[in-house]
Design a protein around this motif. Structure first.
Motif, PDB file in Angstrom:
ATOM      1  N   UNK A 140       0.835  -1.204   0.000  1.00 39.11           N
ATOM      2  CA  UNK A 140       0.000   0.000   0.000  1.00 39.11           C
ATOM      3  C   UNK A 140       0.866   1.249   0.000  1.00 39.11           C
ATOM      4  N   UNK A 141       1.926   1.227   0.810  1.00 39.38           N
ATOM      5  CA  UNK A 141       2.831   2.386   0.865  1.00 39.38           C
ATOM      6  C   UNK A 141       3.608   2.538  -0.439  1.00 39.38           C
ATOM      7  N   UNK A 142       4.155   1.444  -0.936  1.00 38.16           N
ATOM      8  CA  UNK A 142       4.966   1.501  -2.153  1.00 38.16           C
ATOM      9  C   UNK A 142       4.114   1.908  -3.349  1.00 38.16           C
ATOM     10  N   UNK A 143       2.888   1.426  -3.400  1.00 42.25           N
ATOM     11  CA  UNK A 143       1.984   1.815  -4.473  1.00 42.25           C
ATOM     12  C   UNK A 143       1.740   3.313  -4.448  1.00 42.25           C
ATOM     13  N   UNK A 144       1.538   3.875  -3.263  1.00 39.84           N
ATOM     14  CA  UNK A 144       1.321   5.317  -3.144  1.00 39.84           C
ATOM     15  C   UNK A 144       2.553   6.097  -3.616  1.00 39.84           C
ATOM     16  N   UNK A 145       3.742   5.608  -3.264  1.00 41.27           N
ATOM     17  CA  UNK A 145       4.981   6.270  -3.681  1.00 41.27           C
ATOM     18  C   UNK A 145       5.110   6.260  -5.198  1.00 41.27           C
ATOM     19  N   UNK A 146       4.919   5.102  -5.805  1.00 39.26           N
ATOM     20  CA  UNK A 146       5.131   4.990  -7.243  1.00 39.26           C
ATOM     21  C   UNK A 146       4.035   5.682  -8.038  1.00 39.26           C
ATOM     22  N   UNK A 147       2.843   5.748  -7.494  1.00 35.43           N
ATOM     23  CA  UNK A 147       1.809   6.534  -8.173  1.00 35.43           C
ATOM     24  C   UNK A 147       2.250   7.981  -8.299  1.00 35.43           C
ATOM     25  N   UNK A 148       2.860   8.505  -7.257  1.00 30.16           N
ATOM     26  CA  UNK A 148       3.358   9.882  -7.310  1.00 30.16           C
ATOM     27  C   UNK A 148       4.573  10.003  -8.232  1.00 30.16           C
ATOM     28  N   UNK A 149       5.421   8.981  -8.241  1.00 34.08           N
ATOM     29  CA  UNK A 149       6.645   9.043  -9.047  1.00 34.08           C
ATOM     30  C   UNK A 149       6.394   8.859 -10.542  1.00 34.08           C
ATOM     31  N   UNK A 150       5.190   8.495 -10.938  1.00 31.65           N
ATOM     32  CA  UNK A 150       4.906   8.448 -12.379  1.00 31.65           C
ATOM     33  C   UNK A 150       5.027   9.831 -13.006  1.00 31.65           C
ATOM     34  N   UNK A 151       4.993  10.869 -12.180  1.00 29.98           N
ATOM     35  CA  UNK A 151       5.195  12.225 -12.669  1.00 29.98           C
ATOM     36  C   UNK A 151       6.563  12.778 -12.322  1.00 29.98           C
ATOM     37  N   UNK A 152       7.511  11.913 -11.990  1.00 25.56           N
ATOM     38  CA  UNK A 152       8.852  12.350 -11.605  1.00 25.56           C
ATOM     39  C   UNK A 152       9.530  13.095 -12.755  1.00 25.56           C
ATOM     40  N   UNK A 153      10.366  14.088 -12.446  1.00 24.11           N
ATOM     41  CA  UNK A 153      11.053  14.838 -13.504  1.00 24.11           C
ATOM     42  C   UNK A 153      12.110  14.021 -14.234  1.00 24.11           C
TER      43      UNK A 153
END
Length: 287
Positions: A140-153
């Motif tokens: 659950x935590x890792x999914x939340x992190x990677x969802x945000x990182x799909x917009x990483x610069x």
């Protein structure tokens, strides 16, 4: 298995079982984009790669031990997903930190003090309820992190994140189904789930306050809120009051220290000894 299977070069006699893999980022433009701090990018990829590698090793311990063959295969496949994520993240680390090191250098030739994984990942497997509960929390935590990182610069990290989100969605779903099954099952299964939740609760603040990926778009407050919402939803469906078994804020009491700063439990060294033993016994091998 013959000698021809074991050696790729008989003159050098290099043991090559497991070779044939290319750089997982081969053919991709790996230059760090302007405006992206290479140190922050390397630290983020290394930490998330360590989380994945250590978690995969713990899941591998269930091979031949899971309650059913179907669950053994499911856990093994989740572990393989995490290994794939670790490969990509380590490869990105080696380009971002300027060393050019490959994935093997990070996985096999670092000591416990050099790892930066969350300490929850390295705790012993315990019973099946503990494994499932830890998988639920970390997924659950890792999914939340990677969802945000799909917009990483950094486009490479963003692509790794997008691929990983699909895998982590399944991991989280698998663990959620089992969690509800435990909660809605027998008195024994419900008690084991409660015990696992209470054992994991003091370790939860570490991921919820982690700022490793903040500079790349995954703010800890957003990640924490999304993680807790997912966990609360599963626990309610399992018949629990989330406030009784898990902290509902990142400021809840926690075990001091941080794996991101190199703090380790006594359990990581034995895990790495098993993981790294063959590679270190044959340091010139091609894996």
């Amino acid at each position: 298995m013959s000698d021809e299977d074991l050696y790729v070069d008989h003159d050098d006699a290099q043991w090559a079982f497991g070779t044939g893999f290319t750089d997982p980022l081969h053919g991709i433009d790996q230059r760090v984009p302007d405006g992206v701090d290479a140190g922050d990018l390397a630290a983020c990829c290394l930490a998330l790669g360590d989380d994945a590698l250590v978690s995969a090793q713990r899941l591998a311990e269930w091979c031949t031990r899971a309650p059913e063959l179907e669950e053994e295969l499911a856990l093994a496949n989740i572990g393989l997903d995490l290994l794939g994520q670790a490969r990509l993240l380590y490869a990105r680390t080696g380009r971002a930190d300027g060393t050019g090191r490959g994935e093997d250098a990070y996985a096999y030739f670092r000591d416990p003090d050099d790892f930066r994984n969350l300490r929850l990942a390295e705790l012993p497997g315990g019973d099946f309820a503990f494994t499932i509960t830890r998988l639920l929390v970390l997924s659950a935590w890792r999914l939340a992190v990677f969802e945000e990182l799909t917009g990483a610069p950094d486009p490479v990290l963003a692509a790794i994140a997008a691929k990983s989100v699909k895998e982590l969605s399944y991991h989280c779903h698998y663990a959620a189904v089992w969690t509800v099954r435990f909660g809605d099952g027998t008195h024994e299964s419900r008690n084991r789930l409660r015990t696992a939740l209470l054992d994991i609760a003091p370790w939860l603040a570490e991921p919820l306050t982690d700022r490793t990926a903040a500079g790349l778009g995954a703010e800890s407050a957003v990640v924490a809120d999304r993680t807790l919402r997912r966990l609360a939803d599963v626990l309610v469906r399992a018949g629990f009051d989330p406030s009784e078994v898990l902290p509902l804020s990142a400021s809840a009491p926690a075990i001091p220290g941080s794996g991101r700063d190199g703090d380790r439990t006594e359990h990581l060294a034995p895990l790495l000894t098993e993981l790294q033993s063959i590679a270190r016994a044959h340091p010139q091998a091609q894996w």
